[in-house]
Design a protein around this motif. Structure first.
Motif, PDB file in Angstrom:
ATOM      1  N   LEU A 271       0.843  -1.194   0.000  1.00 25.60           N
ATOM      2  CA  LEU A 271       0.000   0.000   0.000  1.00 25.60           C
ATOM      3  C   LEU A 271       0.876   1.241   0.000  1.00 25.60           C
ATOM      4  CD1 LEU A 271      -3.201   0.796   1.964  1.00 25.60           C
ATOM      5  CD2 LEU A 271      -1.248   2.333   2.218  1.00 25.60           C
ATOM      6  N   ALA A 272       0.483   2.217  -0.817  1.00 23.82           N
ATOM      7  CA  ALA A 272       1.186   3.501  -0.860  1.00 23.82           C
ATOM      8  C   ALA A 272       0.250   4.600  -0.395  1.00 23.82           C
ATOM      9  CB  ALA A 272       1.690   3.799  -2.263  1.00 23.82           C
ATOM     10  N   LEU A 273       0.815   5.572   0.295  1.00 23.49           N
ATOM     11  CA  LEU A 273       0.077   6.741   0.766  1.00 23.49           C
ATOM     12  C   LEU A 273       0.630   7.970   0.066  1.00 23.49           C
ATOM     13  CD1 LEU A 273      -1.833   8.254   2.770  1.00 23.49           C
ATOM     14  CD2 LEU A 273       0.090   8.263   4.391  1.00 23.49           C
ATOM     15  N   LEU A 274      -0.205   8.629  -0.741  1.00 24.12           N
ATOM     16  CA  LEU A 274       0.144   9.916  -1.337  1.00 24.12           C
ATOM     17  C   LEU A 274      -0.570  10.985  -0.534  1.00 24.12           C
ATOM     18  CD1 LEU A 274       1.124   8.035  -3.590  1.00 24.12           C
ATOM     19  CD2 LEU A 274       0.203   9.651  -5.256  1.00 24.12           C
ATOM     20  N   ARG A 287       9.547   2.918  11.925  1.00 23.79           N
ATOM     21  CA  ARG A 287       9.831   1.601  11.353  1.00 23.79           C
ATOM     22  C   ARG A 287       8.758   1.147  10.366  1.00 23.79           C
ATOM     23  NH1 ARG A 287       7.552  -2.894  13.914  1.00 23.79           N
ATOM     24  NH2 ARG A 287       9.427  -4.090  13.449  1.00 23.79           N
ATOM     25  N   HIS A 288       7.645   1.870  10.327  1.00 21.89           N
ATOM     26  CA  HIS A 288       6.529   1.468   9.469  1.00 21.89           C
ATOM     27  C   HIS A 288       6.513   2.206   8.130  1.00 21.89           C
ATOM     28  CE1 HIS A 288       4.393  -0.856  12.600  1.00 21.89           C
ATOM     29  NE2 HIS A 288       4.876   0.054  13.436  1.00 21.89           N
ATOM     30  N   ILE A 289       7.283   3.293   8.023  1.00 21.31           N
ATOM     31  CA  ILE A 289       7.199   4.145   6.836  1.00 21.31           C
ATOM     32  C   ILE A 289       8.399   3.937   5.923  1.00 21.31           C
ATOM     33  CG2 ILE A 289       7.371   6.542   6.056  1.00 21.31           C
ATOM     34  CD1 ILE A 289       5.520   7.364   8.245  1.00 21.31           C
ATOM     35  N   ASP A 290       8.096   3.699   4.668  1.00 21.08           N
ATOM     36  CA  ASP A 290       9.095   3.638   3.602  1.00 21.08           C
ATOM     37  C   ASP A 290       8.921   4.925   2.796  1.00 21.08           C
ATOM     38  OD1 ASP A 290      10.877   2.780   1.625  1.00 21.08           O
ATOM     39  OD2 ASP A 290       9.271   1.826   0.484  1.00 21.08           O
ATOM     40  N   LEU A 291       9.737   5.944   3.095  1.00 21.03           N
ATOM     41  CA  LEU A 291       9.524   7.290   2.556  1.00 21.03           C
ATOM     42  C   LEU A 291      10.299   7.514   1.267  1.00 21.03           C
ATOM     43  CD1 LEU A 291       8.240  10.110   3.092  1.00 21.03           C
ATOM     44  CD2 LEU A 291      10.389  10.730   4.230  1.00 21.03           C
ATOM     45  N   ASP A 292       9.592   8.069   0.272  1.00 24.86           N
ATOM     46  CA  ASP A 292      10.214   8.479  -0.988  1.00 24.86           C
ATOM     47  C   ASP A 292       9.734   9.898  -1.277  1.00 24.86           C
ATOM     48  OD1 ASP A 292      11.477   8.569  -3.442  1.00 24.86           O
ATOM     49  OD2 ASP A 292       9.851   7.550  -4.498  1.00 24.86           O
ATOM     50  N   ASP A 293      10.665  10.833  -1.421  1.00 28.88           N
ATOM     51  CA  ASP A 293      10.316  12.251  -1.574  1.00 28.88           C
ATOM     52  C   ASP A 293      10.870  12.799  -2.892  1.00 28.88           C
ATOM     53  OD1 ASP A 293       9.406  14.825  -1.001  1.00 28.88           O
ATOM     54  OD2 ASP A 293      11.185  15.333   0.185  1.00 28.88           O
ATOM     55  N   PRO A 329       1.185  -5.533   9.634  1.00 30.47           N
ATOM     56  CA  PRO A 329       2.414  -6.340   9.621  1.00 30.47           C
ATOM     57  C   PRO A 329       3.361  -5.968   8.480  1.00 30.47           C
ATOM     58  CG  PRO A 329       0.614  -7.585   8.661  1.00 30.47           C
ATOM     59  CD  PRO A 329       0.018  -6.293   9.146  1.00 30.47           C
ATOM     60  N   ARG A 330       2.991  -4.969   7.680  1.00 29.10           N
ATOM     61  CA  ARG A 330       3.827  -4.518   6.572  1.00 29.10           C
ATOM     62  C   ARG A 330       4.117  -3.029   6.705  1.00 29.10           C
ATOM     63  NH1 ARG A 330       3.879  -7.692   1.908  1.00 29.10           N
ATOM     64  NH2 ARG A 330       2.541  -9.549   1.980  1.00 29.10           N
ATOM     65  N   ARG A 331       5.202  -2.603   6.094  1.00 24.94           N
ATOM     66  CA  ARG A 331       5.456  -1.175   5.984  1.00 24.94           C
ATOM     67  C   ARG A 331       4.522  -0.577   4.934  1.00 24.94           C
ATOM     68  NH1 ARG A 331      11.190  -0.445   4.138  1.00 24.94           N
ATOM     69  NH2 ARG A 331      10.874  -2.525   3.251  1.00 24.94           N
ATOM     70  N   ILE A 332       4.371   0.732   4.971  1.00 27.13           N
ATOM     71  CA  ILE A 332       3.616   1.427   3.929  1.00 27.13           C
ATOM     72  C   ILE A 332       4.569   2.366   3.196  1.00 27.13           C
ATOM     73  CG2 ILE A 332       1.427   1.273   5.170  1.00 27.13           C
ATOM     74  CD1 ILE A 332       1.734   4.246   5.891  1.00 27.13           C
ATOM     75  N   HIS A 333       4.366   2.481   1.894  1.00 32.54           N
ATOM     76  CA  HIS A 333       5.207   3.362   1.078  1.00 32.54           C
ATOM     77  C   HIS A 333       4.557   4.742   1.063  1.00 32.54           C
ATOM     78  CE1 HIS A 333       8.242   4.176  -1.982  1.00 32.54           C
ATOM     79  NE2 HIS A 333       7.316   4.834  -2.666  1.00 32.54           N
ATOM     80  N   VAL A 334       5.285   5.763   1.479  1.00 30.70           N
ATOM     81  CA  VAL A 334       4.737   7.117   1.583  1.00 30.70           C
ATOM     82  C   VAL A 334       5.466   8.033   0.605  1.00 30.70           C
ATOM     83  CG1 VAL A 334       4.305   9.089   3.082  1.00 30.70           C
ATOM     84  CG2 VAL A 334       4.140   6.764   4.009  1.00 30.70           C
ATOM     85  N   MET A 335       4.692   8.700  -0.248  1.00 29.20           N
ATOM     86  CA  MET A 335       5.250   9.661  -1.193  1.00 29.20           C
ATOM     87  C   MET A 335       4.524  10.993  -1.001  1.00 29.20           C
ATOM     88  SD  MET A 335       5.615   9.472  -5.369  1.00 29.20           S
ATOM     89  CE  MET A 335       6.361   7.844  -5.292  1.00 29.20           C
ATOM     90  N   PRO A 336       5.162  11.994  -0.431  1.00 28.79           N
ATOM     91  CA  PRO A 336       4.497  13.284  -0.205  1.00 28.79           C
ATOM     92  C   PRO A 336       4.160  13.992  -1.520  1.00 28.79           C
ATOM     93  CG  PRO A 336       6.440  13.064   1.197  1.00 28.79           C
ATOM     94  CD  PRO A 336       6.503  11.959   0.185  1.00 28.79           C
ATOM     95  N   LEU A 361       5.992   5.461  -8.682  1.00 28.62           N
ATOM     96  CA  LEU A 361       5.614   4.411  -7.739  1.00 28.62           C
ATOM     97  C   LEU A 361       5.665   3.043  -8.406  1.00 28.62           C
ATOM     98  CD1 LEU A 361       4.359   3.479  -5.006  1.00 28.62           C
ATOM     99  CD2 LEU A 361       2.118   3.918  -6.041  1.00 28.62           C
ATOM    100  N   ARG A 362       5.135   2.955  -9.615  1.00 29.30           N
ATOM    101  CA  ARG A 362       5.145   1.683 -10.319  1.00 29.30           C
ATOM    102  C   ARG A 362       6.577   1.229 -10.613  1.00 29.30           C
ATOM    103  NH1 ARG A 362       2.987  -2.065  -9.626  1.00 29.30           N
ATOM    104  NH2 ARG A 362       0.874  -1.523 -10.227  1.00 29.30           N
ATOM    105  N   GLU A 363       7.449   2.173 -10.930  1.00 31.82           N
ATOM    106  CA  GLU A 363       8.842   1.827 -11.223  1.00 31.82           C
ATOM    107  C   GLU A 363       9.599   1.426  -9.963  1.00 31.82           C
ATOM    108  OE1 GLU A 363      10.249   5.394 -12.984  1.00 31.82           O
ATOM    109  OE2 GLU A 363       9.348   5.004 -14.959  1.00 31.82           O
ATOM    110  N   GLN A 364       9.375   2.163  -8.862  1.00 32.22           N
ATOM    111  CA  GLN A 364      10.132   1.940  -7.633  1.00 32.22           C
ATOM    112  C   GLN A 364       9.567   0.808  -6.785  1.00 32.22           C
ATOM    113  OE1 GLN A 364      12.939   3.757  -6.719  1.00 32.22           O
ATOM    114  NE2 GLN A 364      12.846   4.808  -8.693  1.00 32.22           N
TER     115      GLN A 364
END
Length: 493
Positions: A271-274, A287-293, A329-336, A361-364
Motif C-alpha cells: 500500500l502507498a500513501l500519497l 519503522r513502518h514508513i518507507d519514505l520516498d520524496d 504487519p507490513r510497511r507502507i510506502h509514503v510519497m508526499p 511508484l510503479r517503477e520503484q
C-alpha cells in the motif's frame, strides 16, 4: 404536475436569428473534409465540434430529438435530462464528423421549408424552442462558480497583482498542432504581462494544461467572460482557480510505552500513501514508513505543520489507537505530494504531480497494489463531469492494476441547524432529537456539499466518513466541551 410547454418562436424569427449560424456550418462543409480535426476522444473536444444549444423550457425534448439523428451525440445527456426546472438549460452537442454536421444542417434546411420527414419531427420542437446556438466559448470555458470564486479572489487587488490559474487546453492528438495552440495561449498570457509557471500534457487522458500567473485586470476579463480576453481564446477548454488541498486540524500522534517494546520484522509494502509530509521519525511511525520524496517537499515542511500526512500514516498503520488492534504487519510506502501546511506545491499542476508520482511508484515499488489518496481539490467540486484528476486515476488504475482509495472530501464550511435558536439549545437537546435535526439540516445542504475532485473516480473506491471511534465512555464523559451530533445508543462508544 407536468410543466406546460413554453410558447414556440416563429419560423421567421428563428430563420433571422439562426440562419447565419447555420450558414457558417454550410461554409465549413464547403471547405471539405479537412475543415474539422476529427478525434474519437470525447474528452478532447475541438471548439468547432462542440455546439452549445440554449433551449427554451425542458431539455428532454431536445435529448429525444438528438437520439433520432445518426451521428449526433448529446454530451452529459443524463445530467441535462433531469434539469426540468432550469430556466436556462444548455445542451452540448458533439458533432463527431462531417456526416453528422451535414445531417444537422439538412435538418435545419428541411425545417425552414416545412419538409421534415417521418422520424425528424421532434426537431421541429428543437428549432422552435431554440434560444441560442453558438460554438464553445467564454461562457463554457469559465464555470459560473469559478467566476464567482475568482471575483472574490481579485477583490481589492491592484490591477498588476498576479493570480495563479489553471488553463486547460483543448487536447490535440497531433504534437505540431498542440504546440501551436499552446504557443498561441502562451503569447496571449505574456502579452498581458502574465507568465507561465508550469505545463503538462498527458496523452493517456487527453490532458493539456498550463499553470499561469495572470494580472488581476486580465482575471477580471475572465470573470466577466469577455470574448476579447483570455477566456475568448479558441485553444482553451477551461479556466479554473489553482487546485487547493482540503485539510482539517488534527491532534498530535501520542507516544506510548508500547513503542519501545521489541517489534516483529515487517513485510514489504503493498500500500502507498500519497499525502502530506509525515513525521517519519516519530517513534510510532519510523519503522513502518518507507519514505520516498521525489518532489523534495520534506525539507520545506516544518515538523509542527505535518498534520495530515502524519495522521493518515498513523491511521493506516495503527487504526484507532483508542482500540486494541495490532499495527499492520507490513510497511507502507509514503510519497508526499503536499508540502508545508499540507498545501499542494504552488509551482506544479496537481494532475501532473499525481501522474508523475504514480508512474514513479510503479517503477520503484511494483509490489504496491493499493494507493490511498485522502486528499482532494477544494476548488473543484463535482458538477457532473469527470475532472482530469479523476480521469487520471481511472486510466492509471486500468494501466497499472492499482486500486485507488479516495476521500470524498472535507466540507468544513459552517452551517446552521434550523431546529435550534442558538448553540445552548443545541447542546441541551435530547441526543436523538439532536441527531435527527442534524441529519435534516445536512439534507437541506446536499446540493452545496459536493464531493471534491478526484472523488468522482469510477475505478476507485470513494470513502465518506463514519461517526464512530473507540474512545472509552469515561474519557468521552470528560470531553464536555465537545458535543457529539450523533450520540451512540446506550452510551456506547
Amino acid at each position: 404536475m407536468m410543466t406546460p410547454r413554453p410558447d414556440a418562436f416563429t419560423r421567421d424569427r428563428q430563420t433571422v436569428a439562426f440562419g447565419p449560424k447555420f450558414s457558417r456550418l454550410a461554409d465549413i462543409l464547403a471547405r471539405g473534409a479537412d475543415a474539422l480535426e476529427l478525434r474519437a476522444d470525447a474528452a478532447g473536444l475541438a471548439p468547432e465540434r462542440l455546439l452549445v444549444f440554449e433551449v427554451r423550457g425542458s431539455i428532454t425534448a431536445f435529448a429525444n430529438a438528438v437520439q433520432n439523428v445518426s451521428g449526433l451525440e448529446l454530451v452529459d445527456e443524463k445530467e441535462l435530462e433531469g434539469d426540468e426546472e432550469d430556466k436556462q438549460p444548455f445542451a452540448y452537442l458533439l458533432v463527431p464528423d462531417m456526416v453528422a454536421l451535414r445531417n444537422l444542417l439538412g435538418l435545419w434546411q428541411r425545417w425552414q421549408t416545412g419538409r421534415l420527414i417521418r422520424g425528424e419531427t421532434p426537431w421541429a420542437n428543437v428549432f422552435e424552442l431554440l434560444k441560442d446556438l453558438r460554438p464553445w466559448g467564454p461562457l463554457d470555458r469559465v464555470h459560473a462558480s469559478d467566476a464567482t470564486f475568482l471575483a472574490s479572489l481579485i477583490d481589492g487587488l491592484d490591477d498588476d497583482e498576479l493570480v495563479r490559474l489553471e488553463v486547460e487546453l483543448v487536447y490535440r492528438a497531433q504534437d505540431r498542432i498542440a504546440e501551436e495552440q499552446e504557443a498561441n495561449v502562451r503569447a496571449a498570457i505574456t502579452a498581458r504581462a502574465g507568465r507561465i509557471v508550469s505545463r503538462a500534457r498527458i496523452a493517456d487522458i487527453g490532458y493539456h494544461a498550463l499553470l499561469a500567473d495572470i494580472p488581476a485586470w486580465a482575471v477580471r476579463e475572465i470573470v466577466e467572460r469577455r470574448a476579447e480576453g483570455v477566456a475568448g481564446l479558441e485553444p482553451i477548454q477551461h479556466i479554473r482557480p489553482q487546485s487547493a488541498s482540503t485539510s482539517i486540524e488534527l491532534g498530535d500522534v501520542a507516544e506510548d510505552a508500547a513503542a519501545a517494546l521489541p517489534q516483529p520484522e515487517l513485510g514489504e509494502p503493498i500500500l502507498a500513501l500519497l499525502d502530506g509530509v509525515p513525521v517519519a521519525g516519530h517513534r510510532l511511525l519510523s519503522r513502518h514508513i518507507d519514505l520516498d520524496d521525489p518532489f523534495d517537499l520534506e525539507p520545506s515542511a516544518l515538523v509542527a505543520n505535518r498534520f495530515h500526512g502524519t495522521a493518515m500514516a498513523s491511521l493506516i498503520v495503527h487504526g484507532d489507537r483508542n482500540g486494541t488492534g495490532q499495527p499492520l504487519p507490513r510497511r507502507i510506502h509514503v510519497m508526499p505530494v503536499m508540502g508545508n501546511h499540507d498545501e499542494f506545491p504552488r509551482d506544479r499542476l496537481v494532475v501532473d504531480l499525481i501522474y508523475l508520482a504514480i508512474v514513479r511508484l510503479r517503477e520503484q515499488r511494483p509490489g504496491v497494489v493499493i494507493v490511498n489518496l485522502s486528499l482532494g481539490n477544494r476548488n473543484r467540486p463535482f458538477h457532473g463531469q469527470l475532472s482530469p484528476w479523476a480521469r487520471l486515476l481511472d486510466r492509471l488504475s486500468n494501466r497499472f492494476g492499482l486500486l485507488f482509495i479516495v476521500s470524498a472530501g472535507n466540507a468544513i464550511a459552517d452551517f446552521g441547524v434550523p431546529a435550534y435558536a442558538n448553540g445552548l439549545a443545541y447542546e441541551s437537546a435530547d441526543g436523538a432529537h439532536r441527531a435527527k435535526s442534524m441529519i435534516n439540516a445536512l439534507h437541506g445542504l446536499i446540493g452545496e456539499r459536493r464531493m471534491f475532485s478526484p472523488a468522482e473516480t469510477i475505478n476507485g473506491i470513494t470513502v465518506g466518513a463514519s461517526n464512530s471511534d473507540a474512545v472509552k465512555p469515561a474519557d468521552r464523559a470528560l470531553a464536555r466541551a465537545l458535543i457529539d451530533p450523533f450520540p451512540s445508543r446506550g452510551g456506547r462508544p
